[in-house]
Design an enzyme around this catalytic site. Structure first.
Site, PDB file in Angstrom:
ATOM      1  N   ARG A 147       1.931  -4.839 -10.376  1.00  0.00           N
ATOM      2  CA  ARG A 147       2.718  -3.618 -10.476  1.00  0.00           C
ATOM      3  C   ARG A 147       3.973  -4.080  -9.766  1.00  0.00           C
ATOM      4  NH1 ARG A 147       1.827   2.550  -8.385  1.00  0.00           N
ATOM      5  NH2 ARG A 147       3.617   3.127  -9.199  1.00  0.00           N
ATOM      6  N   HIS A 148       5.095  -3.753  -9.965  1.00  0.00           N
ATOM      7  CA  HIS A 148       6.382  -3.878  -9.610  1.00  0.00           C
ATOM      8  C   HIS A 148       6.586  -3.178  -7.913  1.00  0.00           C
ATOM      9  CE1 HIS A 148       7.687   0.374  -9.963  1.00  0.00           C
ATOM     10  NE2 HIS A 148       7.147   0.388 -11.100  1.00  0.00           N
ATOM     11  N   GLY A 149       7.395  -3.641  -7.365  1.00  0.00           N
ATOM     12  CA  GLY A 149       7.508  -3.271  -5.830  1.00  0.00           C
ATOM     13  C   GLY A 149       8.038  -1.710  -6.060  1.00  0.00           C
ATOM     14  N   THR A 167      10.317   1.434  -5.704  1.00  0.00           N
ATOM     15  CA  THR A 167      11.808   1.774  -6.016  1.00  0.00           C
ATOM     16  C   THR A 167      12.031   3.127  -5.378  1.00  0.00           C
ATOM     17  OG1 THR A 167      10.747   3.486  -7.659  1.00  0.00           O
ATOM     18  CG2 THR A 167      10.896   1.053  -8.546  1.00  0.00           C
ATOM     19  N   GLY A 225       9.030   6.482 -15.245  1.00  0.00           N
ATOM     20  CA  GLY A 225       8.664   6.637 -16.739  1.00  0.00           C
ATOM     21  C   GLY A 225       9.839   5.409 -17.148  1.00  0.00           C
ATOM     22  N   ARG A 274      13.275  -2.883 -12.407  1.00  0.00           N
ATOM     23  CA  ARG A 274      12.166  -3.024 -11.306  1.00  0.00           C
ATOM     24  C   ARG A 274      11.217  -3.824 -11.740  1.00  0.00           C
ATOM     25  NH1 ARG A 274      11.620   2.223 -14.129  1.00  0.00           N
ATOM     26  NH2 ARG A 274       9.497   2.832 -14.598  1.00  0.00           N
ATOM     27  N   GLU A 310       6.813   1.318 -18.588  1.00  0.00           N
ATOM     28  CA  GLU A 310       6.003   2.557 -18.503  1.00  0.00           C
ATOM     29  C   GLU A 310       5.876   3.544 -19.468  1.00  0.00           C
ATOM     30  OE1 GLU A 310       3.690   3.981 -17.044  1.00  0.00           O
ATOM     31  OE2 GLU A 310       4.159   3.887 -14.892  1.00  0.00           O
ATOM     32  N   GLY A 337       2.755   1.149 -13.007  1.00  0.00           N
ATOM     33  CA  GLY A 337       1.176   1.784 -12.491  1.00  0.00           C
ATOM     34  C   GLY A 337       0.640   2.187 -13.713  1.00  0.00           C
TER      35      GLY A 337
END
Length: 182
Positions: free
Chosen positions: A7-9, A11, A21, A57, A77, A138
């Site tokens: 999962r990206h860091g 934001t 989204g 992201r 997402e 997520g």
């Protein structure tokens, strides 16, 4: 086939508790540190392919954690339509069930859960056998794991390992916590 879902860091939206989204808020400094810390989780691992959502992201998180990844819009997402940019509380008061159940929903002006899941499964179905690293969101992780006993959103900067052939969750590594799943 094995999937490692990163999962990206954090934001600017997740830090201010807003729904992102398909919106594309940048990583915060904390988010960049979280992404960079993923290098240690993946240290020494070999991957057949490294992929990311095409949203900034995820692309930036991939660069900080691994290097260049192949971007694919199917890994985005969920498109939450008119909920994008809303605060979590505002979205929860009107559409709380969308986020709690994360099944069977139609985001107002956005995607349905079925459309969202089909797009992700379409991508996964095209992967060749091997171990793949995916920098995603997520909701993507939850959509792929909720039938495997991990029915929650993992923290930003997390990695979840899946044995897609069985299917089962192999591990969950969240910042400050490594949780083997049995």
């Amino acid at each position: 086939m094995e999937l490692w879902l990163a999962r990206h860091g954090e934001t600017t939206y997740s830090a201010s508790k807003r729904v992102a989204g398909w919106s594309d808020p940048p990583l915060t400094e904390r988010g960049r540190r979280q992404a960079g810390a993923l290098r240690d989780v993946m240290n020494g691992a070999e991957f057949t392919g490294v992929w990311s959502s095409d949203l900034v992201r995820a692309v930036e998180s991939a660069r900080l954690a691994w290097g260049e990844a192949v971007a694919d819009a199917r890994l985005r997402e969920c498109h939450f339509g008119s909920l994008e940019g809303c605060g979590y509380r505002e979205a929860d008061s009107s559409y709380g069930e969308v986020f709690r159940a994360f099944r069977g929903f139609q985001a107002p002006g956005g995607e349905s859960h079925d459309e969202f899941r089909a797009r992700i499964l379409d991508f996964v179905g095209e992967l060749e056998p091997g171990r793949h690293l995916l920098f995603v969101h997520g909701g993507v992780i939850r959509a792929l794991t909720q039938d495997l006993g991990l029915d929650r959103f993992v923290a930003t900067g997390s990695v979840v390992g899946l044995d897609w052939g069985r299917p089962e969750v192999l591990f969950v590594h969240e910042p400050g916590n490594t949780e083997p799943v049995t």
